[in-house]
Design an enzyme around this catalytic site. Structure first.
Site, PDB file in Angstrom:
ATOM      1  N   GLY A  12       0.771  -1.238   0.000  1.00 38.20           N
ATOM      2  CA  GLY A  12       0.000   0.000   0.000  1.00 38.20           C
ATOM      3  C   GLY A  12       0.799   1.284   0.000  1.00 38.20           C
ATOM      4  O   GLY A  12       0.282   2.333   0.406  1.00 38.20           O
ATOM      5  N   ASN A  14       1.625   2.998  -2.616  1.00 39.09           N
ATOM      6  CA  ASN A  14       0.901   3.896  -3.536  1.00 39.09           C
ATOM      7  C   ASN A  14      -0.389   4.387  -2.903  1.00 39.09           C
ATOM      8  O   ASN A  14      -0.733   5.561  -3.007  1.00 39.09           O
ATOM      9  CB  ASN A  14       0.597   3.190  -4.851  1.00 39.09           C
ATOM     10  CG  ASN A  14       1.820   3.118  -5.747  1.00 39.09           C
ATOM     11  OD1 ASN A  14       2.215   4.114  -6.338  1.00 39.09           O
ATOM     12  ND2 ASN A  14       2.427   1.944  -5.812  1.00 39.09           N
ATOM     13  N   HIS A 104       1.003  -0.013 -13.533  1.00 37.70           N
ATOM     14  CA  HIS A 104       1.791  -1.216 -13.809  1.00 37.70           C
ATOM     15  C   HIS A 104       3.273  -0.849 -13.729  1.00 37.70           C
ATOM     16  O   HIS A 104       3.692   0.168 -14.295  1.00 37.70           O
ATOM     17  CB  HIS A 104       1.457  -1.773 -15.197  1.00 37.70           C
ATOM     18  CG  HIS A 104       2.122  -3.093 -15.439  1.00 37.70           C
ATOM     19  ND1 HIS A 104       1.625  -4.275 -14.933  1.00 37.70           N
ATOM     20  CD2 HIS A 104       3.271  -3.402 -16.090  1.00 37.70           C
ATOM     21  CE1 HIS A 104       2.435  -5.264 -15.281  1.00 37.70           C
ATOM     22  NE2 HIS A 104       3.433  -4.765 -15.983  1.00 37.70           N
TER      23      HIS A 104
HETATM   24  C1  GAR Z   1       3.354  -1.391  -7.377  1.00 34.36           C
HETATM   25  O1  GAR Z   1       4.705  -1.437  -7.753  1.00 34.36           O
HETATM   26  C2  GAR Z   1       2.474  -1.508  -8.585  1.00 34.36           C
HETATM   27  O2  GAR Z   1       3.022  -0.899  -9.712  1.00 34.36           O
HETATM   28  C3  GAR Z   1       2.402  -2.993  -8.744  1.00 34.36           C
HETATM   29  O3  GAR Z   1       2.274  -3.500  -7.433  1.00 34.36           O
HETATM   30  C4  GAR Z   1       3.011  -2.648  -6.569  1.00 34.36           C
HETATM   31  C5  GAR Z   1       2.160  -2.334  -5.371  1.00 34.36           C
HETATM   32  O4  GAR Z   1       2.919  -1.707  -4.388  1.00 34.36           O
HETATM   33  N1  GAR Z   1       1.307  -3.408  -9.564  1.00 34.36           N
HETATM   34  C6  GAR Z   1       1.349  -4.490 -10.312  1.00 34.36           C
HETATM   35  O5  GAR Z   1       2.307  -5.243 -10.346  1.00 34.36           O
HETATM   36  C7  GAR Z   1       0.078  -4.733 -11.119  1.00 34.36           C
HETATM   37  N2  GAR Z   1       0.314  -5.698 -12.144  1.00 34.36           N
HETATM   38  P1  GAR Z   1       2.221  -0.989  -3.163  1.00 34.36           P
HETATM   39  O6  GAR Z   1       1.225  -1.977  -2.571  1.00 34.36           O
HETATM   40  O7  GAR Z   1       3.321  -0.673  -2.216  1.00 34.36           O
HETATM   41  O8  GAR Z   1       1.553   0.239  -3.687  1.00 34.36           O
END
Ligand code: GAR
Length: 193
Positions: A12, A14, A104
């Site tokens: 989480g 982001n 992504h």
């Molecule tokens: C992020 O790096 C996002 O780009 C990726 O998951 C991570 C989540 O991080 N998304 C994917 O791989 C979708 N295919 P977070 O939970 O710390 O935000």
């Protein structure tokens, strides 16, 4: 007010960054954080910042009446996928046509599709000997990572970068740009005509 739901599955970073970005925003409210994983740390981050955070496991998430009742209860206008690792059901794509975007961690159309998430993406970028990586923000349709691209940001790689180094470089882009892309999309999508 535009009510936004953030869908998450994991850490989480982001999600937290987006919530902080829109705190006190005059037009945008992060109204709900939804996780398909009960142990997603994103839920704690959201609750600590005063945002309602709920869990909808696989079957509940795919149940149209349950999901639409929930979306209506929180008056959700727009959905942001921030590390959400479950396919979006067709009823939600129809109900939120051009109202669901995803981040992504690579330069789509490369390194996308089923199984391409998180560290798998960065390992694939390393294995392919790429000289750059980046992040992509795209609309969500029924094809995994296949929706129209909204924005991309690039960062150069060195041959000695490990997958962890690649992930760290890409993560900086997510933290720096993702909330601003969301803000811009919202201002276009909901501008008075
Ligand atoms: C992020 O790096 C996002 O780009 C990726 O998951 C991570 C989540 O991080 N998304 C994917 O791989 C979708 N295919 P977070 O939970 O710390 O935000």
């Amino acid at each position: 007010m535009i009510n936004v739901a953030i869908f998450v599955s994991g850490n989480g970073t982001n999600c937290e960054n987006i919530i902080r970005h829109f705190a006190d925003h005059k037009n945008v409210k992060i109204a709900l954080v939804l996780s398909n994983k009960i142990d997603a740390y994103a839920l704690t981050r959201a609750r600590n910042l005063g945002v309602p955070a709920i869990v909808m496991t696989h079957n509940h998430f795919n149940d149209e009446s349950q999901m639409m009742v929930l979306m209506r209860a929180y008056h959700i206008d727009f959905i942001v996928l921030a590390g959400f690792l479950q396919m979006i059901p067709d009823f939600l794509i129809r109900a939120y046509d051009h109202r669901i975007l995803n981040i992504h961690p690579a330069l789509l159309p490369k390194f996308g599709g089923k199984g391409m998430y998180g560290h798998y993406v960065h390992e694939a970028v390393k294995a392919a000997g790429e000289t750059e990586t980046g992040m992509t923000v795209h609309w969500v349709n029924s094809v995994c990572d296949g929706g129209e691209i909204i924005a991309q940001f690039h960062t150069p790689l060195s041959p000695t970068d490990s997958p962890a180094d690649i992930a760290a470089k890409e993560h900086v882009l997510e933290q720096d740009y993702f909330p601003f892309v969301i803000e811009k999309v919202l201002s276009h999508s909901f501008s008075p005509s």
